[in-house]
Design a protein around this motif. Sequence first.
Motif, PDB file in Angstrom:
ATOM      1  N   ASP A 392      -3.768   8.621  -0.045  1.00 56.25           N
ATOM      2  CA  ASP A 392      -2.777   8.569  -1.207  1.00 56.25           C
ATOM      3  C   ASP A 392      -1.354   7.770  -0.489  1.00 56.25           C
ATOM      4  OD1 ASP A 392      -1.612   9.014  -3.875  1.00 56.25           O
ATOM      5  OD2 ASP A 392       0.127  10.205  -2.524  1.00 56.25           O
ATOM      6  N   ASP A 393      -1.256   6.646  -1.246  1.00 57.86           N
ATOM      7  CA  ASP A 393      -0.122   6.073  -0.958  1.00 57.86           C
ATOM      8  C   ASP A 393       0.695   5.276  -1.885  1.00 57.86           C
ATOM      9  OD1 ASP A 393       1.979   4.043   0.188  1.00 57.86           O
ATOM     10  OD2 ASP A 393       0.783   3.397   1.834  1.00 57.86           O
ATOM     11  N   LYS A 394       1.923   5.613  -2.426  1.00 60.88           N
ATOM     12  CA  LYS A 394       2.589   4.863  -3.583  1.00 60.88           C
ATOM     13  C   LYS A 394       2.527   3.589  -3.651  1.00 60.88           C
ATOM     14  CE  LYS A 394       7.234   5.165  -1.728  1.00 60.88           C
ATOM     15  NZ  LYS A 394       8.528   5.821  -1.991  1.00 60.88           N
ATOM     16  N   TYR A 395       2.417   2.659  -2.661  1.00 64.76           N
ATOM     17  CA  TYR A 395       2.429   1.556  -2.641  1.00 64.76           C
ATOM     18  C   TYR A 395       1.040   0.820  -3.016  1.00 64.76           C
ATOM     19  CZ  TYR A 395       7.093   1.589  -0.357  1.00 64.76           C
ATOM     20  OH  TYR A 395       8.387   1.854  -0.060  1.00 64.76           O
ATOM     21  N   GLU A 396      -0.077   1.490  -2.862  1.00 71.34           N
ATOM     22  CA  GLU A 396      -1.085   1.291  -3.427  1.00 71.34           C
ATOM     23  C   GLU A 396      -1.028   0.946  -4.950  1.00 71.34           C
ATOM     24  OE1 GLU A 396      -4.437   3.009  -0.495  1.00 71.34           O
ATOM     25  OE2 GLU A 396      -3.687   4.308  -1.945  1.00 71.34           O
ATOM     26  N   TYR A 397      -0.021   1.330  -5.608  1.00 68.06           N
ATOM     27  CA  TYR A 397       0.187   1.150  -7.141  1.00 68.06           C
ATOM     28  C   TYR A 397       1.066   0.212  -7.556  1.00 68.06           C
ATOM     29  CZ  TYR A 397      -3.012   5.147  -6.469  1.00 68.06           C
ATOM     30  OH  TYR A 397      -3.972   5.969  -6.022  1.00 68.06           O
ATOM     31  N   SER A 398       1.672  -0.730  -6.602  1.00 69.73           N
ATOM     32  CA  SER A 398       2.474  -1.569  -6.832  1.00 69.73           C
ATOM     33  C   SER A 398       2.188  -2.744  -7.714  1.00 69.73           C
ATOM     34  CB  SER A 398       2.949  -2.153  -5.600  1.00 69.73           C
ATOM     35  OG  SER A 398       3.674  -1.464  -4.773  1.00 69.73           O
ATOM     36  N   PHE A 668      -7.764  -5.503  -1.861  1.00 69.91           N
ATOM     37  CA  PHE A 668      -6.612  -5.618  -0.682  1.00 69.91           C
ATOM     38  C   PHE A 668      -5.788  -4.497  -0.693  1.00 69.91           C
ATOM     39  CE2 PHE A 668      -5.066  -8.072  -4.506  1.00 69.91           C
ATOM     40  CZ  PHE A 668      -3.943  -7.409  -4.596  1.00 69.91           C
ATOM     41  N   ARG A 669      -5.667  -3.650  -1.801  1.00 70.33           N
ATOM     42  CA  ARG A 669      -4.905  -2.349  -1.838  1.00 70.33           C
ATOM     43  C   ARG A 669      -5.209  -1.210  -0.972  1.00 70.33           C
ATOM     44  NH1 ARG A 669      -0.779  -3.790  -5.222  1.00 70.33           N
ATOM     45  NH2 ARG A 669      -1.378  -5.456  -7.048  1.00 70.33           N
ATOM     46  N   GLN A 670      -6.667  -1.408  -0.442  1.00 70.58           N
ATOM     47  CA  GLN A 670      -6.982  -0.245   0.310  1.00 70.58           C
ATOM     48  C   GLN A 670      -6.413  -0.016   1.599  1.00 70.58           C
ATOM     49  OE1 GLN A 670      -9.186   1.904  -0.500  1.00 70.58           O
ATOM     50  NE2 GLN A 670     -10.829   1.074  -1.603  1.00 70.58           N
ATOM     51  N   TYR A 671      -6.124   0.946   1.990  1.00 72.88           N
ATOM     52  CA  TYR A 671      -5.534   1.215   3.168  1.00 72.88           C
ATOM     53  C   TYR A 671      -5.908   0.952   4.857  1.00 72.88           C
ATOM     54  CZ  TYR A 671      -2.321   3.930   6.493  1.00 72.88           C
ATOM     55  OH  TYR A 671      -1.450   3.999   7.581  1.00 72.88           O
ATOM     56  N   ASP A 769       8.892  -8.675   5.043  1.00 71.51           N
ATOM     57  CA  ASP A 769       8.176  -8.346   3.643  1.00 71.51           C
ATOM     58  C   ASP A 769       7.683  -7.091   3.529  1.00 71.51           C
ATOM     59  OD1 ASP A 769       9.254 -10.874   3.297  1.00 71.51           O
ATOM     60  OD2 ASP A 769       7.473 -11.819   2.458  1.00 71.51           O
ATOM     61  N   ASN A 770       7.193  -6.570   4.932  1.00 72.99           N
ATOM     62  CA  ASN A 770       6.207  -5.238   5.076  1.00 72.99           C
ATOM     63  C   ASN A 770       4.881  -5.342   4.078  1.00 72.99           C
ATOM     64  OD1 ASN A 770       6.482  -3.523   7.041  1.00 72.99           O
ATOM     65  ND2 ASN A 770       7.920  -2.200   5.977  1.00 72.99           N
ATOM     66  N   THR A 771       4.597  -6.545   3.475  1.00 70.96           N
ATOM     67  CA  THR A 771       3.608  -6.677   2.655  1.00 70.96           C
ATOM     68  C   THR A 771       2.085  -5.757   3.346  1.00 70.96           C
ATOM     69  OG1 THR A 771       4.380  -8.741   1.843  1.00 70.96           O
ATOM     70  CG2 THR A 771       2.095  -8.254   1.229  1.00 70.96           C
ATOM     71  N   ILE A 772       2.025  -6.249   4.394  1.00 69.74           N
ATOM     72  CA  ILE A 772       0.818  -5.831   5.034  1.00 69.74           C
ATOM     73  C   ILE A 772       0.727  -4.283   5.054  1.00 69.74           C
ATOM     74  CG2 ILE A 772      -0.441  -5.646   7.249  1.00 69.74           C
ATOM     75  CD1 ILE A 772       0.585  -8.390   7.863  1.00 69.74           C
ATOM     76  N   LEU A 773       1.718  -3.547   5.618  1.00 71.92           N
ATOM     77  CA  LEU A 773       1.690  -2.023   5.366  1.00 71.92           C
ATOM     78  C   LEU A 773       1.524  -1.710   3.947  1.00 71.92           C
ATOM     79  CD1 LEU A 773       2.251   0.591   6.670  1.00 71.92           C
ATOM     80  CD2 LEU A 773       4.685  -0.054   6.844  1.00 71.92           C
ATOM     81  N   ARG A 774       2.272  -2.445   3.150  1.00 77.14           N
ATOM     82  CA  ARG A 774       2.345  -1.797   1.847  1.00 77.14           C
ATOM     83  C   ARG A 774       1.126  -2.374   0.952  1.00 77.14           C
ATOM     84  NH1 ARG A 774       8.890  -1.796   1.659  1.00 77.14           N
ATOM     85  NH2 ARG A 774       9.251   0.140   2.482  1.00 77.14           N
ATOM     86  N   HIS A 775       0.173  -2.829   1.291  1.00 71.20           N
ATOM     87  CA  HIS A 775      -1.063  -3.398   0.668  1.00 71.20           C
ATOM     88  C   HIS A 775      -0.811  -4.197  -0.387  1.00 71.20           C
ATOM     89  CE1 HIS A 775      -1.483   1.056   2.607  1.00 71.20           C
ATOM     90  NE2 HIS A 775      -0.706   1.275   1.651  1.00 71.20           N
ATOM     91  N   GLY A 776      -0.058  -5.226   0.144  1.00 75.76           N
ATOM     92  CA  GLY A 776       0.153  -6.315  -0.797  1.00 75.76           C
ATOM     93  C   GLY A 776      -0.524  -7.560  -0.488  1.00 75.76           C
ATOM     94  N   ILE A 777      -0.736  -8.555  -1.337  1.00 75.48           N
ATOM     95  CA  ILE A 777      -1.339  -9.830  -0.993  1.00 75.48           C
ATOM     96  C   ILE A 777      -0.492 -10.930  -0.904  1.00 75.48           C
ATOM     97  CG2 ILE A 777      -2.156 -10.504  -3.300  1.00 75.48           C
ATOM     98  CD1 ILE A 777      -4.351 -10.330  -0.249  1.00 75.48           C
ATOM     99  N   HIS A 778       0.752 -10.601  -1.116  1.00 75.62           N
ATOM    100  CA  HIS A 778       1.768 -11.664  -1.156  1.00 75.62           C
ATOM    101  C   HIS A 778       3.321 -11.151  -0.846  1.00 75.62           C
ATOM    102  CE1 HIS A 778       3.365 -11.394  -5.216  1.00 75.62           C
ATOM    103  NE2 HIS A 778       2.107 -11.544  -5.612  1.00 75.62           N
ATOM    104  N   GLY A 779       4.280 -11.720  -0.486  1.00 71.67           N
ATOM    105  CA  GLY A 779       5.509 -11.284  -0.452  1.00 71.67           C
ATOM    106  C   GLY A 779       6.365 -12.458  -0.812  1.00 71.67           C
TER     107      GLY A 779
END
Length: 848
Positions: A392-398, A668-671, A769-779
């Motif tokens: 569970d990570d809140k950033y997976e739901y950005s 890509f949102r998987q941890y 950007d911290n995109t990698i840690l926060r399960h994003g695909i762009h910043g």
Amino acid sequence: MSSQRVQLDIQDHHVVMDNGILQVTLSKPDGIVTRIQYNGIDNLLEVLNEEVNRGYWDLVWSEAGSVGTTGTFDVIKGTEFEVIVESDEQVEVSFTRKWNPSQKGKLVPLNIDKRFIMLRNSSGFYSYAIYDHLKEWPPFNLPQTRIVFKLRKEKFQYMAIADNRQRYMPLPDDRSQERSKVLDVPEAVLLVNPIEPEFKGEVVMDNGILQVTLSKPDGIVTRIQYNGIDNLLEVLSDEVDRGYWDLVWSEAGSVGTTGTFDVIKGTKFEVIVESDEQVEVSFTRKWNPSQKGKLVPLNIDKRFIMLRNSSGFYSYAIYDHLKEWPPFNLPQTRIVFKLRKEKFQYMAIADNRQRYMPLPDDRSQERSKVLDVPEAVLLVNPIEPEFKGEVDDKYEYSSENQNLRIHGWICMDPPVGFWQITPSDEFRSGGPLKQNLTSHVGPYCLAMFLSAHYSGEDLVLKLKPDEPWKKVFGPVFIYLNSATSNANDDPSPLWEDAKHQMMTEVQKWPYDFPASSEFPPSDQRGNVSGRIQVRDRYVSEDCIPGKGAYVGLAPPGDAGSFQRDCKGYQFWTRADEHGYYSIKNIREGQYNLYAWVPGFIGDYRYDAAINITAGCDSDVGELVYEPPRDGPTLWEIGIPDRSAAEFYVPDPNPNYINKLYVNHPDRFRQYGLWERYADLYPDQDLIYTVGTSDYAKDWFFAQVTRKKDDDTYEGTTWQIKFQLDNVNKSGTFKLRISLATANIAELQIRINDPKADPPLFTTGVIGKDNTILRHGIHGLYWLYSIDIPATLLVEGNNTLFLTQPISDSPLPAFHGLMYDYIRLEGPPSSTSTRGVKPANIAPNTSLD
């Protein structure tokens, strides 16, 4: 002022000090102030009280060895009276109480001498006391001593403590059992039925469909009653932690994205509109220089609106910083709602992003294991076994701003939905691709207005000295819906209804009901329309319609500056398949027109500033964007769409799964996907061969560091191998690299020599950007154009080396880059489209 001498009138049971300005009466020998006459008022002290309870010294004491801060309460009454000074200029009187051993355990072992002084021509009097404990007397504890005056309640109702701490006060009667509710401790009461309604500790908006209760003057949403549920908000939380506006701020010159967290509490309440059709209430907090360094230098006006026959309520706020006030940084501001965890357990963000969620208890230390950062936990012993083994990570739901119109939670019994609807992006920062948090375990439901997520410090609002700033955030709509029955626990009817309501709110924008003049209605706004085309002679001899182009108005700046803007308003749309667009309801002001076109690199900015006035309808005509291009495409990798989604996204480690994203487009949102790089490339870095490799399978979505066997990390060097049939040694090739994100990374470019020092090109250290840690695909989007002298190339096989060397921060796993698109262009030629294929076009480019 009177020049009358000071007089002392000693009576059997009272002493009166009088200097012609005021009279002070004290009981004798007790030394209790029983009466103060001044300015025609017979007694400033409370005449309804017994004389002993009007003006007195008191203390609290306990015997030695006692623990805690309580003890025996003692109003200090003298036993002997003495005149110390009596002259025309001054009177000083003494009321003493002597201690002796017979009083042991009954009276505090102190000799106490209370003194009162009145001076000639003085509009007041003085008091002091001498406390004396002899060496041979028993020891004791003294938690408290003080002077107390009880004033007349019908006369003294305005209290002042400091320049910024003054107000009219409730009556003591308002604290009675009939008029108040005791909170956690007896000292704290909620005024539920005060004599003066203005002191009622809450405001209730009620339209017969729902009731919304707000604390007053704080403006915290403490209760939402709807469809038979007494409160949709978490009743186990403190009232201040249920529904609130908050912000994070720091002083000017601070670095980073953190600061002081502030739940915004109003200090003044006002009814703005009260009619049969609408209620609008205001909770304001004013700033003044005495608060410098303690409170963000903003005047904040929080507004809440309820309309007749509306199943919800609106909220917006006006932030105002004056020119002469100190500058500051503002990394974040938002609205937060915390819902009842036993009722709201199903979350919905999009048609394909919905699920039952873990409970907040599952994130506790006993039930979970913290992963790389506190936001991410592995559920090892959740209350509901179905969640065991999930992350569970809140950033997976950005979600991106352009898709962030509605999200929320569903209660199955009774079937009720709680939805946050944002009908416009005009007050959000960073443009349509900026990502923000939505809903997450709590259950929390957020309305994000400003944040540095997926962008870093570049999107921290930073005011400069002498810079005024004002912005309206919102209104957003909190929508509640219900279903008559839900035997199958089917969330879809509530979700579909909420989406329908979202479209209704979008069509109503800009709203015509907010009362603040800072929010302009439609007739005080303007429109812009036009057409955008692309001219790339290496793709087509003719102009290419800007199909699906993002076109927007944002504050003046350089091309692409909108993605780092966080002070002004932005207005965006998508062009149709022919490149035509229309942007409606733009606030008055000066803007630049910005655009980018999927399938082409770079940013467009219309050179002329666009001035929007009320009622204007401007057609800027046909605009032609010429994307960066020097020569024909020799090869390319990826799709120029500002995202790395087209590249290879691996399956997650089975120990770190979010079931929602199994076989999901947003995989890509998987941890922990960054760790999969070392699994796939344990010894040698990625090698991509043009003409043979497939970027969807062979190009890892992020160039990250590699974790070694000793749990340290190292930088990585990727290779692109390609062939050239002809190399004109006098020519110059061009390498175009667009990045979808960067996080404390450096990209070094070398040609055919992996050890060339210095490299042909380096970006320097870029991105937070911290995109990698926060399960994003762009910043944030970055574009680089690099000249490659033909002398570095050879006919036949060539290798391009892409090195990201940084790996030494406290979080080394998250240094890295995501590529958007890479293209090698040959030297300029007189030919245009012959033998040249166009850039890849994103297959899912939509026009909505």
